[in-house]
Design an enzyme around this catalytic site. Structure first.
Site, PDB file in Angstrom:
ATOM      1  N   THR A   1       2.394   9.830   6.912  1.00 33.27           N
ATOM      2  CA  THR A   1       1.791   8.846   7.808  1.00 33.27           C
ATOM      3  C   THR A   1       2.334   9.033   9.225  1.00 33.27           C
ATOM      4  O   THR A   1       3.034  10.012   9.516  1.00 33.27           O
ATOM      5  CB  THR A   1       2.011   7.417   7.276  1.00 33.27           C
ATOM      6  OG1 THR A   1       1.190   6.513   8.005  1.00 33.27           O
ATOM      7  CG2 THR A   1       3.457   6.993   7.376  1.00 33.27           C
TER       8      THR A   1
ATOM      9  N   GLY B   1      -6.157  -3.445   7.125  1.00 35.48           N
ATOM     10  CA  GLY B   1      -5.699  -2.090   6.886  1.00 35.48           C
ATOM     11  C   GLY B   1      -5.417  -1.759   5.437  1.00 35.48           C
ATOM     12  O   GLY B   1      -5.567  -0.611   5.017  1.00 35.48           O
TER      13      GLY B   1
ATOM     14  N   GLY C   1      -8.286   5.451  19.585  1.00 34.57           N
ATOM     15  CA  GLY C   1      -7.276   6.421  19.208  1.00 34.57           C
ATOM     16  C   GLY C   1      -7.849   7.798  18.954  1.00 34.57           C
ATOM     17  O   GLY C   1      -9.052   7.948  18.690  1.00 34.57           O
ATOM     18  N   ALA C   2      -6.964   8.809  19.038  1.00 31.35           N
ATOM     19  CA  ALA C   2      -7.387  10.188  18.805  1.00 31.35           C
ATOM     20  C   ALA C   2      -6.295  10.986  18.099  1.00 31.35           C
ATOM     21  O   ALA C   2      -6.272  12.207  18.171  1.00 31.35           O
ATOM     22  CB  ALA C   2      -7.761  10.857  20.130  1.00 31.35           C
TER      23      ALA C   2
ATOM     24  N   GLY D   1      -3.818  11.649  14.415  1.00 32.77           N
ATOM     25  CA  GLY D   1      -4.152  12.147  13.090  1.00 32.77           C
ATOM     26  C   GLY D   1      -5.008  11.202  12.275  1.00 32.77           C
ATOM     27  O   GLY D   1      -6.019  11.594  11.690  1.00 32.77           O
ATOM     28  N   ALA D   2      -4.619   9.923  12.223  1.00 32.58           N
ATOM     29  CA  ALA D   2      -5.389   8.952  11.449  1.00 32.58           C
ATOM     30  C   ALA D   2      -6.773   8.753  12.052  1.00 32.58           C
ATOM     31  O   ALA D   2      -7.784   8.726  11.337  1.00 32.58           O
ATOM     32  CB  ALA D   2      -4.646   7.619  11.386  1.00 32.58           C
TER      33      ALA D   2
ATOM     34  N   LYS E   1       1.056  13.334  10.648  1.00 34.83           N
ATOM     35  CA  LYS E   1      -0.100  13.882   9.932  1.00 34.83           C
ATOM     36  C   LYS E   1      -0.571  15.228  10.477  1.00 34.83           C
ATOM     37  O   LYS E   1      -0.936  16.118   9.699  1.00 34.83           O
ATOM     38  CB  LYS E   1      -1.247  12.868   9.949  1.00 34.83           C
ATOM     39  CG  LYS E   1      -0.919  11.607   9.165  1.00 34.83           C
ATOM     40  CD  LYS E   1      -2.076  10.637   9.129  1.00 34.83           C
ATOM     41  CE  LYS E   1      -1.678   9.367   8.377  1.00 34.83           C
ATOM     42  NZ  LYS E   1      -2.794   8.435   8.210  1.00 34.83           N
TER      43      LYS E   1
END
Length: 278
Positions: A68, A245, A133-134, A136-137, A72
């Site tokens: 996490t 989440g 956001g940009a 890994g997740a 990632k």
């Protein structure tokens, strides 16, 4: 849960790790399924990941790792093989240690996120979507949302160049989809998704101006601690629907167990097409 000499160990790589909910859900599910495995949190700073990875390769009791924030993308570079969408995006959130010490990575975040939405009665197909956001997740969520058929995906990232780089990669992978970058402004969007750690564990911030959230829209946050983030609380005051989440995680737990334990026991016969890394 009984731990003995045959217990398969999985480590949860994170930094920080105090907020992690996955071990509780994962270990309870292992007990329900009669799987002799245990997941333990490992708080590993980014600068220590390479050294930690070398140790993981030699640990014969290790079934693998769940990965996490913030590891990632880096974890994917340490894998010997990436399978499925992990190979396309260069991001992994689950890594299996095979008997020879080789590391095989997959990415289930996006699949779990979309499955969680649908299990709770929300269909993302045809929705104009703002992704915050940009990293890994967020990368995993972006690809899954496009595969689910959102009408348009707009990426808002504090580092504009990183956001545009992700948008360009997604356009190459999904030439028929509408992908753009924009501001963290929820005006006119049906679905708003926080793919960052903003709002985590006492952070009072929101990744988007709450006043721009449309009444009746769906606002989702991948942050799990607290369950009600500042973004979700604000969304309720605006008359929006919310999606927490934990739903993304809950939809992945059985996938994690199957990949780490069942696939390995079956001789890895269920592998998806893979990319062999140099």
């Amino acid at each position: 849960m009984t731990i003995d000499g045959r217990t398969r160990v999985i480590v949860h790589l994170a930094y920080p790790s105090a907020h992690l909910r996955t071990p509780t859900l994962f270990n309870a599910r292992c007990v329900e399924r009669g799987v002799n495995a245990v997941l333990v949190p490992w708080e590993i700073a980014p600068g220590d990941l390479a050294a930690t990875w070398a140790t993981l390769r030699t640990a014969r009791s290790l079934a693998g790792a769940i990965v996490t924030i913030p590891h990632k993308e880096t974890a994917a570079t340490h894998c010997d093989r990436l399978e499925g969408v992990a190979a396309e995006l260069g991001v992994a959130n689950i890594v299996r240690r095979d008997a020879d010490g080789a590391m095989t990575g997959r990415l289930y975040d996006g699949l779990g996120f979309v499955a969680g939405l649908r299990q709770h009665g929300y269909e993302p197909k045809g929705r104009r979507t703002l992704l915050l956001g940009a990293g890994g997740a967020a990368t995993a969520l972006a690809q899954a949302l496009l595969e689910a058929g959102v009408s348009e995906l707009v990426i808002a990232n504090r580092n504009a160049a990183r956001g545009e780089a992700l948008a360009a990669r997604l356009r190459r992978l999904n030439p028929d989809s509408v992908v753009a970058t924009g501001a963290a402004d929820a005006t006119g969007f049906d679905l708003v998704v926080n793919g960052t750690s903003v709002g985590l564990d006492g952070d009072p911030s929101s990744p988007v101006d709450i006043a721009t959230i449309e009444p009746g829209s769906m606002v989702s946050d991948i942050v799990m601690k607290p369950a009600m983030t500042p973004l979700l609380i604000g969304a309720l005051t605006r008359g929006a629907q919310i999606h927490q989440g934990e739903h993304m995680l809950a939809a992945q737990v059985d996938l994690f167990i199957d990949f780490l334990i069942s696939d390995a026991a079956a001789g890895n016969e269920t592998r998806r097409p893979a990319l062999r890394l140099a």
